[in-house]
Design an enzyme around this catalytic site. Structure first.
Site: not given
Length: 245
Positions: A146, A168
């Site tokens: 990401s 995350y």
């Protein structure tokens, strides 16, 4: 007629993972749909086959060693080798308002759970599949990362970095670091290992708020999964090219 290349995509029952599997299937790959949930896995395979893809089920929980071992045995029993591994399965952890994850109030159990899936799970699957990948003429490993994993972007005050995500985002930075170490370890082989950023994609992962479609999000992973021999390894890429670490 040459034998079809074989790919395994984890977390392929929906969203970006499904579209990666669909894209590889459209390119003529035989695609293993790795997923925990039997009903969703079966539905994904049925949908892929209806679209013309040569897809098959791979029961797979990346956090369970026995499940991963059985998955490797299943793949080996098909052709004895694996050409492409896409480590797509991942979780976000508990999210607060506007997705925030406050590092000063983090739930350490949640942090461990996310790392177990997003990092250790990737390593567990990769290590189990490596003997099969080594038997391929042009093996490829893609880890779905990401943009929030980019420390450069996260630390730049002039870049809109989004909410603080203390669980995350670091898990994906950890994954990127692991990707580089695999690329270094495998530098004297024909295995190319890279990380792919799908962008902000509308999936159930984010309440379908992203501006990109899952198909658009799958594009970079598919490109890295099908790199020609001599392509890059140990890199982090999005649609527009390399992402700064």
């Amino acid at each position: 007629m040459s034998e079809k290349k074989l790919a395994l995509v984890t977390g392929a029952n929906k969203g970006i993972g499904y579209e990666i599997a669909a894209g590889l299937g459209a390119l003529g790959y035989r695609v293993g749909v790795g997923a925990r949930d039997r009903t969703r896995r079966e539905a994904a395979v049925e949908k892929l086959r209806a679209a013309g893809a040569d897809a098959f089920e791979v029961p797979l929980d990346v956090t369970d060693h026995q499940s991963v071992t059985r998955a490797a045995d299943l793949v080996e029993g098909l052709t004895g080798h694996l050409d492409t591994l896409v480590n797509n399965a991942g979780i976000s952890g508990e999210l607060g308002p506007e997705w925030a994850q406050d590092p000063t109030a983090v739930d350490f159990g949640d942090l461990r759970t996310v790392v177990e899936t997003n990092v250790i799970g990737v390593m567990r699957v990769t290590n189990a599949m490596l003997p099969l990948l080594r038997r391929s003429a042009s093996p490829r490993i893609v880890n779905v990362s990401s943009s929030v994993a980019s420390l450069t972007r996260q630390a730049d005050p002039d870049i809109e970095a989004g909410p603080v995500m203390a669980v995350y985002a670091p898990s994906k930075s950890f994954l990127n670091a692991v990707t580089v170490q695999y690329a270094r370890q495998l530098a004297d082989t024909n295995i190319l290992v890279n990380a792919a950023c799908p962008g902000f994609v509308a999936t159930d992962f984010n309440g379908f708020r992203g501006p990109r479609t899952p198909e658009q999000g799958a594009a970079t992973a598919i490109r890295l999964a099908t790199l020609p021999d001599g392509g890059p390894t140990g890199g982090f890429f999005e649609d527009d090219g390399a992402i700064p670490w």
